[in-house]
Motif scaffolding. Structure first.
Motif, mmCIF file in Angstrom:
data_model
loop_
_atom_site.group_PDB
_atom_site.id
_atom_site.type_symbol
_atom_site.label_atom_id
_atom_site.label_comp_id
_atom_site.label_asym_id
_atom_site.label_seq_id
_atom_site.Cartn_x
_atom_site.Cartn_y
_atom_site.Cartn_z
ATOM 1 N N ASN A 232 0.905 -1.177 0.136
ATOM 2 C CA ASN A 232 0.122 0.083 0.082
ATOM 3 C C ASN A 232 0.852 1.241 0.219
ATOM 4 O OD1 ASN A 232 -1.715 2.289 0.605
ATOM 5 N ND2 ASN A 232 -2.892 1.054 2.131
ATOM 6 N N ALA A 289 -8.599 5.581 4.624
ATOM 7 C CA ALA A 289 -9.290 4.405 5.242
ATOM 8 C C ALA A 289 -10.175 3.646 4.392
ATOM 9 C CB ALA A 289 -10.342 5.104 6.261
ATOM 10 N N THR A 292 -9.019 0.111 3.883
ATOM 11 C CA THR A 292 -9.159 -0.843 4.950
ATOM 12 C C THR A 292 -10.362 -1.662 4.828
ATOM 13 O OG1 THR A 292 -10.288 0.682 6.551
ATOM 14 C CG2 THR A 292 -7.706 0.585 6.214
ATOM 15 N N LYS A 293 -11.232 -0.967 3.903
ATOM 16 C CA LYS A 293 -12.799 -1.663 3.797
ATOM 17 C C LYS A 293 -12.785 -2.629 2.795
ATOM 18 C CE LYS A 293 -14.998 2.721 5.306
ATOM 19 N NZ LYS A 293 -15.638 3.836 4.978
ATOM 20 N N HIS A 296 -8.462 -7.692 2.350
ATOM 21 C CA HIS A 296 -6.674 -7.431 2.276
ATOM 22 C C HIS A 296 -6.015 -8.083 3.441
ATOM 23 C CE1 HIS A 296 -7.976 -4.476 5.441
ATOM 24 N NE2 HIS A 296 -6.727 -4.272 5.434
ATOM 25 N N ASP A 298 -2.880 -7.411 6.131
ATOM 26 C CA ASP A 298 -2.145 -6.139 6.555
ATOM 27 C C ASP A 298 -1.241 -5.389 5.845
ATOM 28 O OD1 ASP A 298 -3.729 -6.679 9.024
ATOM 29 O OD2 ASP A 298 -2.092 -7.736 10.003
ATOM 30 N N TYR A 299 -1.190 -4.216 5.796
ATOM 31 C CA TYR A 299 -0.632 -3.531 4.879
ATOM 32 C C TYR A 299 1.024 -3.286 5.183
ATOM 33 C CZ TYR A 299 -4.655 -2.372 2.166
ATOM 34 O OH TYR A 299 -5.918 -2.455 1.602
#
Length: 411
Positions: A232, A289, A292-293, A296, A298-299
């Motif tokens: 990301n 944000a 994050t929806k 995925h 963790d970035y």
């Protein structure tokens, strides 16, 4: 300043249309042969033609992958395949193998060529080499930091465009070249059939003590020593643009329509926000944000600020973070009744709070005050059937093609 391209994945014709609807400048897709996503829906010749026509009507581009690393028996089939696609008006082919490049140049001399990340492009000399062979764009390996990217763009200026991955799944291998899947289950990642063996649960077992597990990391589920986080680089958009990168690429041809829409819409608004006022640009936290929806892991920033080390892996689980459900697609808006017509994907209830994802706007929430079944024209309490058409009140116009999602109840 030439505006940077936003390049999105298109694993199917529906995803191609979704990516363009939500703001992609170009999409990349695979045909039925010679690509590296055998598990994606991929495109028949007829679907490629339809997708290219759709994209060109919107003044967008379509790139096709030919980035498999073929052996002799596969290479023998390439000339016939090139004859099938040469009239399609593709905007570029993505290639990793020199032999494939040679055959493409003979068959389609005017075709724009992009060199795949699969070719391990990690330095400026390699980029210039490919440019000398007729490549128009170099897709950099994901194992590069910002200083290296800056040097490559500076030394290839006016020689070749540079494309950089900014979002999506990372691979434990070196720029996609991996034999782990092939070794364990006979599925060749270099021919598009990766089993993602690196994300399986592993234990350490001594040969004479079967069933006695020695944990590499203290975890009752085992260990995930090769389970990379997702990339990301949304916050690094200004640096990448100012470095002279030509294209920002999103990974995910096998991801959902909801993923495609959300990620493309987010990056589109972040890029446009930068160009609107470069001197004072700050990334909008609400847009960040949004990423994050989607489903995925963790970035991570990957290699952008140096080798990620242990922070680049997720050791607890290989599962995705899924905080929202994709609920439906808006097919129409009735101005007189102030209603949207929704094609259902997951069960919708009266009283639900649904978020709307629509091009060029932040997501916003509507309440399902009532549900009307389109077929019977009767009010219902719940819409339980996939593909069912229902009407929901919506006070403001919402563009057909927008999506609905709902936060999971356990969040």
């Amino acid at each position: 300043m030439k505006k940077v391209e936003l390049l999105a994945p298109a694993g199917s014709l529906a995803k191609l249309k979704t990516a363009i609807f939500f703001g992609a400048d170009a999409v990349y897709c695979g045909g039925l042969n010679f690509g590296l996503r055998a598990g994606a829906d991929n495109f028949t010749i007829a679907e490629l033609k339809a997708g290219i026509e759709f994209a060109h009507q919107k003044d967008k581009k379509v790139y096709m992958t030919l980035n498999m690393i073929p052996h002799n028996q596969e290479l023998a089939k390439l000339p016939d395949y090139l004859n099938q696609i040469k009239e399609l008006q593709l905007d570029a082919l993505i290639i990793s193998d020199p032999g494939v490049l040679s055959l493409v140049k003979k068959s389609m001399p005017e075709m724009e060529i992009h060199i795949s990340t699969q070719a391990n492009n990690v330095n400026w000399a390699a980029a210039l080499f490919w440019a000398e062979q007729g490549a128009d764009r170099i897709i950099l390996a994901r194992e590069l930091g910002k200083t290296e990217i800056n040097e490559i763009t500076a030394k290839t200026k006016n020689q070749a465009e540079i494309e950089v991955f900014v979002h999506g799944a990372m691979c434990i291998s070196y720029s996609g070249r991996c034999l782990l899947s092939n070794y364990l289950v006979g599925r060749d990642a270099n021919k598009g059939d990766c089993a993602q063996s690196c994300r399986w649960q592993y234990h350490l077992v001594e040969a004479k003590r079967p069933g006695e597990y020695y944990p590499i990391v203290e975890n009752e589920q085992g260990t995930f020593i090769m389970n990379s986080r997702d990339l990301n680089l949304a916050e690094e958009i200004p640096e990448l643009i100012e470095a002279g990168v030509s294209s920002l690429k999103i990974e995910g041809r096998m991801k959902s329509i909801h993923y495609t829409a959300t990620v493309v819409n987010t990056y589109r608004q972040l890029i446009d926000g930068y160009y609107a006022d470069p001197a004072h640009y700050q990334p909008d936290p609400d847009l960040l944000a949004e990423l994050t929806k989607i489903s995925h892991r963790d970035y991570t920033k990957g290699f952008y600020y140096g080798k990620p080390g242990s922070d680049g892996q997720r050791y607890q689980s290989s599962s995705y973070v899924r905080s929202y459900d994709f609920m439906g697609v808006i097919r129409d808006y009735d101005l007189k009744k102030a209603e949207i017509l929704v094609e259902v994907r997951n069960k919708i209830f009266t009283g639900d709070q649904l978020e709307i994802i629509t091009p060029g706007r932040k997501s916003f929430t509507i309440r399902v005050d009532y549900l009307i079944d389109q077929a019977s024209d009767q009010q219902i309490e719940t819409a339980p059937h996939p593909k069912q058409l229902v009407r929901i009140p919506a006070p403001d116009f919402i563009k057909p093609g927008s999506l609905l999602r709902r936060i999971k109840e356990d969040q």
